[in-house]
Design an enzyme around this catalytic site. Structure first.
Site, PDB file in Angstrom:
ATOM      1  N   HIS A 247     -70.446  55.263  77.799  1.00  0.00           N
ATOM      2  CA  HIS A 247     -68.975  55.769  77.978  1.00  0.00           C
ATOM      3  C   HIS A 247     -68.365  54.769  78.848  1.00  0.00           C
ATOM      4  O   HIS A 247     -67.083  54.414  78.366  1.00  0.00           O
ATOM      5  CB  HIS A 247     -69.018  56.994  78.321  1.00  0.00           C
ATOM      6  CG  HIS A 247     -69.321  58.151  77.315  1.00  0.00           C
ATOM      7  ND1 HIS A 247     -69.429  57.853  76.020  1.00  0.00           N
ATOM      8  CD2 HIS A 247     -69.321  59.511  77.319  1.00  0.00           C
ATOM      9  CE1 HIS A 247     -69.546  58.976  75.276  1.00  0.00           C
ATOM     10  NE2 HIS A 247     -69.482  59.984  75.881  1.00  0.00           N
TER      11      HIS A 247
ATOM     12  N   TYR B  24     -66.074  67.425  83.812  1.00  0.00           N
ATOM     13  CA  TYR B  24     -66.801  67.030  82.519  1.00  0.00           C
ATOM     14  C   TYR B  24     -66.014  65.714  82.112  1.00  0.00           C
ATOM     15  O   TYR B  24     -65.124  65.468  82.375  1.00  0.00           O
ATOM     16  CB  TYR B  24     -66.544  67.919  81.362  1.00  0.00           C
ATOM     17  CG  TYR B  24     -67.132  69.490  81.729  1.00  0.00           C
ATOM     18  CD1 TYR B  24     -66.855  70.287  82.571  1.00  0.00           C
ATOM     19  CD2 TYR B  24     -68.148  69.727  80.587  1.00  0.00           C
ATOM     20  CE1 TYR B  24     -67.738  71.529  82.828  1.00  0.00           C
ATOM     21  CE2 TYR B  24     -68.986  70.866  80.892  1.00  0.00           C
ATOM     22  CZ  TYR B  24     -68.632  71.768  81.813  1.00  0.00           C
ATOM     23  OH  TYR B  24     -69.331  72.784  82.107  1.00  0.00           O
ATOM     24  N   GLU B  25     -66.959  64.870  81.537  1.00  0.00           N
ATOM     25  CA  GLU B  25     -66.312  63.441  81.084  1.00  0.00           C
ATOM     26  C   GLU B  25     -65.333  63.380  80.283  1.00  0.00           C
ATOM     27  O   GLU B  25     -64.739  62.439  80.259  1.00  0.00           O
ATOM     28  CB  GLU B  25     -67.656  62.723  80.454  1.00  0.00           C
ATOM     29  CG  GLU B  25     -68.141  63.027  79.284  1.00  0.00           C
ATOM     30  CD  GLU B  25     -69.526  62.640  78.969  1.00  0.00           C
ATOM     31  OE1 GLU B  25     -70.168  61.878  80.023  1.00  0.00           O
ATOM     32  OE2 GLU B  25     -70.022  62.727  77.589  1.00  0.00           O
ATOM     33  N   SER B  26     -64.905  64.461  79.630  1.00  0.00           N
ATOM     34  CA  SER B  26     -63.480  64.495  78.936  1.00  0.00           C
ATOM     35  C   SER B  26     -62.509  64.392  79.829  1.00  0.00           C
ATOM     36  O   SER B  26     -61.489  64.034  79.261  1.00  0.00           O
ATOM     37  CB  SER B  26     -63.651  65.835  78.132  1.00  0.00           C
ATOM     38  OG  SER B  26     -63.744  66.872  78.748  1.00  0.00           O
ATOM     39  N   GLY B  27     -62.607  64.381  81.290  1.00  0.00           N
ATOM     40  CA  GLY B  27     -61.532  64.214  82.184  1.00  0.00           C
ATOM     41  C   GLY B  27     -61.085  65.197  82.692  1.00  0.00           C
ATOM     42  O   GLY B  27     -60.286  65.356  83.534  1.00  0.00           O
TER      43      GLY B  27
END
Lengths: 284, 257
Positions: free
Chosen positions: A105, B50-53
């Site tokens: 990612h 979380y990596e979604s921001g």
């Protein structure tokens, strides 16, 4: 050139060609499903599909035979399992052979950022001790000219077309994204052309923060109003993620026949107007 | 007598590893349950990312995907994904990364890419996602995974994310200056890396579990610490909060059909 309002059919026909590199982004949120279906309906082939998290939308495009290559960093149906169409294409070349280029990612996020910034490559602290650089020749290491530190480098992502979904456009064609904004802005700015489907077109955005994520109309190629166009993904403020559909996708995609029957019924014989009912069903 | 499952024991033990002032990068699945249990019990001020921001998120139900709307609606703020990976993760702002794995070796190296050969895999897994850089950029890494011979192997098929490499100071040889895997929580026990060799050593065994069970479910030669503790059983409060969280989650993800 400012953005033009078009039908979805017209937007895909005028922007996407056989053999293009296209990026359809949206990090769980705002995934442009209706536009993906239109690409399938128009029978566009040999696409290089770029997406950090290829999930159901790319499973559908790959199963429908639109793709020759996939560039990605996490391929799965989140919380559910494998993408059966992706695996069938990669492992058994059905319906056509699929080449993969795999990243992390961090690499892809940096590569979109580099594309938007007009750089040839992205440089970051990544892949340290990891094995992907052994199998992906597009991951290299360079030395910082100032400190000598070893840094990972990957090529910038420069799609021919980026396709994303947003909540709103105004009458001038400026676009507003809210919530989990993923890499959409970077992906649009990195691309030669862009198609943005939106939940609605409004007279003006009203009282929004000056920092709200917005693309001005001159940075976008085509805008299409498709209410519910992200379903089964979601549009914050409009409808929720249809988690039940993501779970239902697993048995549909598991074998070729059920997948093809689904594709025929919902995509080949469907259209963007079908998505409005999905939006209603997932409010709440 | 409190009754609980081995999975509940694992999730509770994993949650206890987190502190109230941690800033934690949360992997999906098992880590997500553990991190939110910590937040709902002893660590109410923990920052979950979380990596979604989404930064400082407080979801009422566990997300099915790392970008569910619940995460954004309950977050302090939500940033773009490049900013998340560049400033917050790579910039060294995150104290703990909490990860799961498909395969793991005794040095905490993780495989989530393929079982078998990369070009002709027996099983193609989803891939690394955020993990390769979470594993090297967070201050330390906690791992949570059900123990089995298939998952806990002598040699992993693909190094998706670096742990302690080949052991000793190998991790540092890749230019990585963070601590790496400092705790492995399973459904049978807790392991911590040996101070010098960095191989995992069993430091605490869950109540009712035998050393033989741990050995039978591990693909490497298991080492036990000189003094092995017994993990405290889950409290009624911990179990109640965890079960309510799972019940809310099941309801939220199932009732839309």
């Amino acid at each position: 050139m400012v953005a033009r309002f078009m039908s979805l059919k017209e937007a895909v026909a005028s922007c996407v060609k056989d053999g293009d590199t296209i990026s359809m982004e949206g990090f769980t949120h705002l995934i442009p499903h209706a536009a993906g279906h239109e690409i399938i309906r128009q029978g566009i082939k040999n696409l290089t599909l770029v997406r950090m998290t290829p999930d159901v939308i790319y499973d559908q495009l790959i199963g429908a035979g639109c793709a020759k290559k996939l560039i990605f960093s996490w391929g799965g149906n989140p919380g559910v399992g494998s993408l059966h169409r992706l695996r069938d294409a990669y492992e058994k070349s059905w319906p056509t052979k699929l080449e993969i280029e795999e990243h992390s990612h961090a690499a892809m996020a940096n590569a979109y950022d580099a594309g938007a910034a007009g750089l040839p490559c992205a440089v970051f602290k990544g892949y340290r001790g990891a094995e992907l650089p052994r199998v992906n020749p597009n991951i290299k290491f360079i030395e910082c000219p100032f400190t000598g530190e070893s840094l990972a480098a990957v090529p910038a992502i420069r799609p021919d077309v980026t396709v994303v979904h947003a909540q709103k456009a105004n009458k001038k064609g400026d676009v507003l994204f809210e919530g989990i904004v993923g890499v959409q802005k970077e992906a649009v700015l990195a691309a030669k052309k862009s198609i943005i489907t939106v939940e609605e077109i409004v007279d003006d955005f009203g009282d929004i923060s000056p920092n709200a994520v917005m693309l001005p109309n001159w940075a976008v190629t085509a805008i299409v109003e498709v209410p519910g166009g992200a379903h089964p993904s979601y549009a914050q403020g409009y409808y929720k993620r249809d988690n039940a559909f993501y779970k239902a996708w697993d048995p549909i995609a598991r074998d070729r026949e059920t997948f093809q029957a689904w594709l025929e019924e919902h995509v080949i014989n469907g259209g963007p107007e079908d998505f409005a009912a999905k939006r209603e069903a997932n409010k709440g | 007598m409190v009754e609980y499952t081995p999975t509940e024991m694992m999730t509770v033990s994993a949650a206890r590893a987190l502190k109230n002032d941690d800033v934690c990068f949360v992997g999906i699945g098992m880590p997500s349950a553990a991190c939110n249990l910590a937040r709902l019990t002893h660590a109410p001020d923990i920052t979950l990312i979380y990596e979604s921001g989404t930064i400082g998120t407080k979801p009422d139900v566990l997300p099915l995907s790392i970008g569910d709307g619940e995460l954004c609606e309950t977050a302090v703020n939500t940033v773009a994904v490049p900013e998340m990976f560049r400033y917050w993760l790579q910039g060294g702002k995150i104290s703990v990364g909490f990860l799961g794995a498909a395969q793991l070796d005794k040095y905490g190296n993780i495989n989530t890419t393929v079982i078998g050969d990369y070009d002709n895999p027996k099983v193609r897994l989803p891939g690394g996602g955020g993990a390769p850089e979470i594993a090297t950029s967070c201050g330390e890494v906690f791992l949570v995974m059900k123990q089995s011979k298939r998952g806990f192997v002598e040699k992993i098929d693909f190094v998706t994310s670096l742990g302690h490499g080949k052991g000793g100071n190998d991790r540092a040889s890749y230019g990585v200056d963070t601590k790496g895997p400092s705790r492995l929580i399973t459904d049978l026990c807790i392991m911590e890396p040996h101070p010098e060799g960095k191989q995992f050593v069993v430091t605490s065994i869950h109540p009712g579990v035998t050393r033989e069970e741990i050995i039978e479910n591990t693909g490497w030669d298991v080492e036990f610490a000189d003094e092995v503790a017994e993990t405290a059983i889950p409290s009624e409060k911990e179990l109640q909060v965890l079960r309510e969280l799972h019940a809310r989650t099941a309801k939220a993800h199932g009732d839309q059909q």
